[in-house]
Design a protein around this motif. Structure first.
Motif, PDB file in Angstrom:
ATOM      1  N   MET A  67       9.453  -9.307  -5.963  1.00  0.00           N
ATOM      2  CA  MET A  67       9.130 -10.560  -5.866  1.00  0.00           C
ATOM      3  C   MET A  67       8.628 -11.455  -6.904  1.00  0.00           C
ATOM      4  N   VAL A  68       8.057 -10.740  -7.851  1.00  0.00           N
ATOM      5  CA  VAL A  68       7.459 -11.573  -8.973  1.00  0.00           C
ATOM      6  C   VAL A  68       8.580 -12.237  -9.790  1.00  0.00           C
ATOM      7  N   PRO A  69       9.538 -11.560 -10.089  1.00  0.00           N
ATOM      8  CA  PRO A  69      10.699 -12.362 -10.887  1.00  0.00           C
ATOM      9  C   PRO A  69      11.285 -13.210 -10.090  1.00  0.00           C
ATOM     10  N   VAL A  70      11.480 -12.927  -8.732  1.00  0.00           N
ATOM     11  CA  VAL A  70      12.254 -13.852  -7.961  1.00  0.00           C
ATOM     12  C   VAL A  70      11.532 -14.825  -7.793  1.00  0.00           C
ATOM     13  N   LEU A  71      10.307 -15.126  -7.467  1.00  0.00           N
ATOM     14  CA  LEU A  71       9.567 -16.297  -7.139  1.00  0.00           C
ATOM     15  C   LEU A  71       9.378 -16.818  -8.566  1.00  0.00           C
ATOM     16  N   MET A  72       9.258 -16.347  -9.883  1.00  0.00           N
ATOM     17  CA  MET A  72       9.338 -16.983 -11.254  1.00  0.00           C
ATOM     18  C   MET A  72      10.738 -17.725 -11.551  1.00  0.00           C
ATOM     19  N   ASN A  73      11.656 -16.984 -11.118  1.00  0.00           N
ATOM     20  CA  ASN A  73      13.042 -17.496 -11.472  1.00  0.00           C
ATOM     21  C   ASN A  73      13.371 -18.718 -10.587  1.00  0.00           C
ATOM     22  N   LEU A  74      12.852 -18.748  -9.326  1.00  0.00           N
ATOM     23  CA  LEU A  74      13.008 -19.605  -8.087  1.00  0.00           C
ATOM     24  C   LEU A  74      12.280 -21.040  -8.658  1.00  0.00           C
ATOM     25  N   LEU A  75      10.983 -20.823  -9.251  1.00  0.00           N
ATOM     26  CA  LEU A  75      10.282 -21.933  -9.711  1.00  0.00           C
ATOM     27  C   LEU A  75      10.849 -22.616 -10.869  1.00  0.00           C
ATOM     28  N   ILE A  76      11.271 -21.739 -11.710  1.00  0.00           N
ATOM     29  CA  ILE A  76      12.070 -22.236 -13.140  1.00  0.00           C
ATOM     30  C   ILE A  76      13.190 -23.207 -12.447  1.00  0.00           C
TER      31      ILE A  76
END
Length: 353
Positions: A67-76
């Motif tokens: 979930m960490v990279p998912v949320l990070m990439n969605l924010l980007i």
């Protein structure tokens, strides 16, 4: 490593295509991979080194990590779309102005001071540079995460494989593998580089501390396509999950695909047993809430073993006496603890007679 007499064979660097393996067995520490893996191996690139292993971290833990990279990439992506929305009209007007249509972005150099013209050119250059940097360095992160194609992408992998308590992880060497040359030549710099990178990558302590997704680094990629293909083969019962235990796979022109299982990749069987003991030691202390004792133990052994008198049996006995005091000061029965994890035999530096 093999003898020097067998070091003249050349490592394969050609494109991936099916080939007939030689009937000659590769030199130690290499062996032939299990025939069960033949279908899987045809899908791998012969230009790279691969490491397979089984990730046994809990399913819930893997979900939290992912979930960490998912949320990070969605924010980007949200930030990039916001940038496009706000700066897009400016670029449209710039293009319109270049086509001869007067608007507020048009600079009439004949009617404004040259200093203002220079200032405006520099301002626009700054805008262009910011957007270029976003496109070149930031946009590839979400693009590869959601839609990468060369080796697949994490989203497709999770969509097809889902989350499981036991997952197959396939790592693929990065560009450093272009410089290894003949991996069977034990005296070459490239061979030493390959073996050093492999030993670090299969170190049991390092592997025990992270789930597969966290094994991306400068030396190794995760091959998402290969992980999907391996999982499908296991689901179809074409291959057993155990066939993907920690194994290094390297292709060679003369021998075809060669394998090194974890004990050979990481060192001798004795060294492998020592690493296993250290992991059990750390896990047992963590389970009783005394993980700090593990690090204090490591510091104690390192300090005592670096002394001028060496670390012979007498010095080891003195170190054990100090360790026993340290353990019992925190309410841990030293003797019972070691019985529980199978004794000290095999622990690095603690089994000399």
């Amino acid at each position: 490593m093999p003898s020097k007499g067998k070091s003249k064979a050349k490592a394969s660097k050609g494109p991936s295509k099916p080939s007939t393996s030689s009937t000659i067995d590769p030199p130690a520490p290499f062996t032939r991979p299990s025939r069960k893996l033949d279908e899987f191996l045809t899908k791998l690139s012969k230009q790279h080194i691969y490491i397979t292993h089984i990730d046994s971290k809990p399913e819930d833990f893997k979900k939290k990590i992912f979930m960490v990279p998912v949320l990070m990439n969605l924010l980007i992506m949200a930030g990039i779309f916001w940038r496009i929305r706000t700066i897009g009209p400016f670029y449209m007007k710039m293009c319109s102005s270049l086509m001869g249509r007067f608007n507020e972005t048009t600079i009439d150099t004949n009617s404004i001071p040259w200093q203002d013209s220079v200032r405006e050119v520099l301002r626009r250059t700054g805008i262009f540079m910011i957007d270029l940097l976003i496109y070149v360095f930031i946009w590839p992160w979400p693009r590869d995460f959601f839609a990468g194609r060369a080796i697949g992408n994490p989203v497709t992998w999770r969509f097809i494989v889902g989350f499981r308590d036991k997952e197959i992880v396939v790592r693929r060497s990065r560009r450093w593998d272009l410089n290894i040359g003949n991996v069977l030549d034990e005296d070459s710099e490239g061979s030493r580089l390959a073996m050093d990178n492999v030993r670090k990558a299969v170190d049991p302590i390092w592997m025990s501390e992270r789930t597969g997704y966290l094994m991306l680094n400068r030396e190794w990629d995760l091959d998402w396509k290969a992980m999907i293909q391996a999982t499908k083969l296991v689901d179809k019962k074409t291959i057993s999950l155990d066939d993907f235990k920690t194994t290094v796979l390297i292709h060679h022109d003369d021998f075809g695909w060669m394998a090194i299982e974890s004990a050979s990749a990481g060192g001798s069987a004795k060294e492998e047993e020592g690493r296993r003991k250290i992991i059990a030691f750390k896990d047992e202390l963590t389970a009783i809430g005394k993980e700090n004792l593990f690090f204090r133990w490591i510091e104690l052994v390192q300090f005592e073993s670096s002394g001028p008198d060496g670390f012979g049996p007498e010095q080891q006995r003195k170190t054990m006496a100090k360790a026993k005091e340290m353990f019992e000061a925190q309410g841990v029965d030293f003797d019972e603890f070691w019985k529980k994890i199978g004794g000290m035999e095999g622990m690095p530096g603690m089994d000399e007679s």
